[in-house]
Motif scaffolding. Structure first.
Motif, PDB file in Angstrom:
ATOM      1  N   LYS A  36       0.832  -1.205   0.000  1.00 15.61           N
ATOM      2  CA  LYS A  36       0.000   0.000   0.000  1.00 15.61           C
ATOM      3  C   LYS A  36       0.864   1.252   0.000  1.00 15.61           C
ATOM      4  O   LYS A  36       1.887   1.309   0.683  1.00 15.61           O
ATOM      5  N   THR A  66      -3.587   5.124  -2.385  1.00 12.77           N
ATOM      6  CA  THR A  66      -4.586   6.036  -1.836  1.00 12.77           C
ATOM      7  C   THR A  66      -4.093   7.466  -2.057  1.00 12.77           C
ATOM      8  O   THR A  66      -2.912   7.759  -1.843  1.00 12.77           O
ATOM      9  N   ASP A  91      -5.393  12.374   8.419  1.00 14.14           N
ATOM     10  CA  ASP A  91      -5.861  11.061   8.872  1.00 14.14           C
ATOM     11  C   ASP A  91      -4.898   9.938   8.498  1.00 14.14           C
ATOM     12  O   ASP A  91      -5.200   8.757   8.714  1.00 14.14           O
ATOM     13  N   HIS A  93      -2.037   7.385   8.844  1.00 14.75           N
ATOM     14  CA  HIS A  93      -1.215   6.696   9.839  1.00 14.75           C
ATOM     15  C   HIS A  93      -0.134   5.969   9.055  1.00 14.75           C
ATOM     16  O   HIS A  93      -0.437   5.053   8.274  1.00 14.75           O
ATOM     17  N   SER A  95       1.830   3.760   9.675  1.00 12.43           N
ATOM     18  CA  SER A  95       1.882   2.306   9.866  1.00 12.43           C
ATOM     19  C   SER A  95       0.952   1.555   8.918  1.00 12.43           C
ATOM     20  O   SER A  95       1.106   0.343   8.722  1.00 12.43           O
ATOM     21  N   ASP A  96      -0.006   2.272   8.311  1.00 15.66           N
ATOM     22  CA  ASP A  96      -0.957   1.627   7.397  1.00 15.66           C
ATOM     23  C   ASP A  96      -0.396   1.451   5.992  1.00 15.66           C
ATOM     24  O   ASP A  96      -1.029   0.796   5.151  1.00 15.66           O
ATOM     25  N   TYR A  97       0.768   2.042   5.705  1.00 14.60           N
ATOM     26  CA  TYR A  97       1.281   2.081   4.332  1.00 14.60           C
ATOM     27  C   TYR A  97       2.731   1.583   4.265  1.00 14.60           C
ATOM     28  O   TYR A  97       3.478   1.667   5.239  1.00 14.60           O
ATOM     29  N   ASP A  98       3.081   1.099   3.094  1.00 10.62           N
ATOM     30  CA  ASP A  98       4.461   0.693   2.830  1.00 10.62           C
ATOM     31  C   ASP A  98       5.268   1.827   2.228  1.00 10.62           C
ATOM     32  O   ASP A  98       6.499   1.791   2.246  1.00 10.62           O
ATOM     33  N   LYS A 129       9.561   2.667   6.387  1.00 11.83           N
ATOM     34  CA  LYS A 129       8.745   2.697   5.178  1.00 11.83           C
ATOM     35  C   LYS A 129       9.506   3.477   4.106  1.00 11.83           C
ATOM     36  O   LYS A 129      10.450   4.208   4.406  1.00 11.83           O
TER      37      LYS A 129
END
Length: 202
Positions: A36, A66, A91, A93, A95-98, A129
């Protein structure tokens, strides 16, 4: 015209030569499929190629992309592309993405001194990341403290800004130092996307 956001309109003059298949092997496709990335654009006057070309490269290699911005209203690129962001950048974070990618264009200076943008960049870097920025957007990384003693590149008008923050400006089209990838401008957008894809595979 696959995998673009609903509501995305591309200026006709951008179509010529835009959709170039990345020179990537099947192994890259396999290794980054399912990863992601979030691409952060200005609320207006992002640079069209710097969003669309890396986005296309990443999506063709299986990455979910995104688009975020400081507003959820439709944003217009400098050459006329229209994109409706999916999330607010506040919004995000890390940690939600590479990969966290800051897109350039004349409007991108809205993030230069933004503490939330700096936190996102630093959180992503700390979590190992990929952190990317193109055109004038590397200034955001520089002001976040990420480019100190790092090899980096940027648009010609912002060389002094990154150097004053301790970056080792190389003048390359695309520069990678560890997990930080910077690029000089729209002409480097395709290579920027390919470099991020390669980094995600490693």
């Amino acid at each position: 015209m696959r995998n673009f956001l609903p509501g995305l309109v591309i200026a006709p003059f951008l179509l010529s030569g835009l959709f170039i298949d990345p020179i990537m092997g099947d192994s890259v496709m396999q290794s980054i499929k399912g990863k992601k990335a979030v691409m952060i654009i200005a609320c207006n006057n992002f640079r069209d190629e710097e969003l669309l070309q890396p986005k296309e490269v990443l999506e063709k290699n299986g990455v979910t992309v995104t688009v975020a911005s400081s507003s959820l209203k439709e944003s217009t690129g400098m050459l006329g592309a229209k994109v409706k962001p999916e999330i607010l950048f506040t919004d995000i974070h890390a940690s939600d993405y590479d990969a966290v990618i800051f897109v350039g264009g004349s409007g991108a200076n809205e993030y230069w001194d933004n503490p939330i943008a700096h936190k996102i960049a630093n959180d992503a870097h700390t979590a190992k990341k990929i952190v990317g920025a193109i055109c004038i957007a590397p200034v955001t990384l520089a002001k976040a403290g990420l480019l100190k003693s790092k090899k980096a590149t940027t648009y010609s008008s912002t060389v002094k800004e990154i150097q004053s923050a301790g970056a080792n400006y190389t003048g390359a089209d695309v520069e990678r130092d560890g997990n930080i990838i910077t690029a000089s401008g729209p002409a480097a957008a395709q290579k920027f996307g390919e470099t991020i894809a390669k980094a995600l595979s490693q």
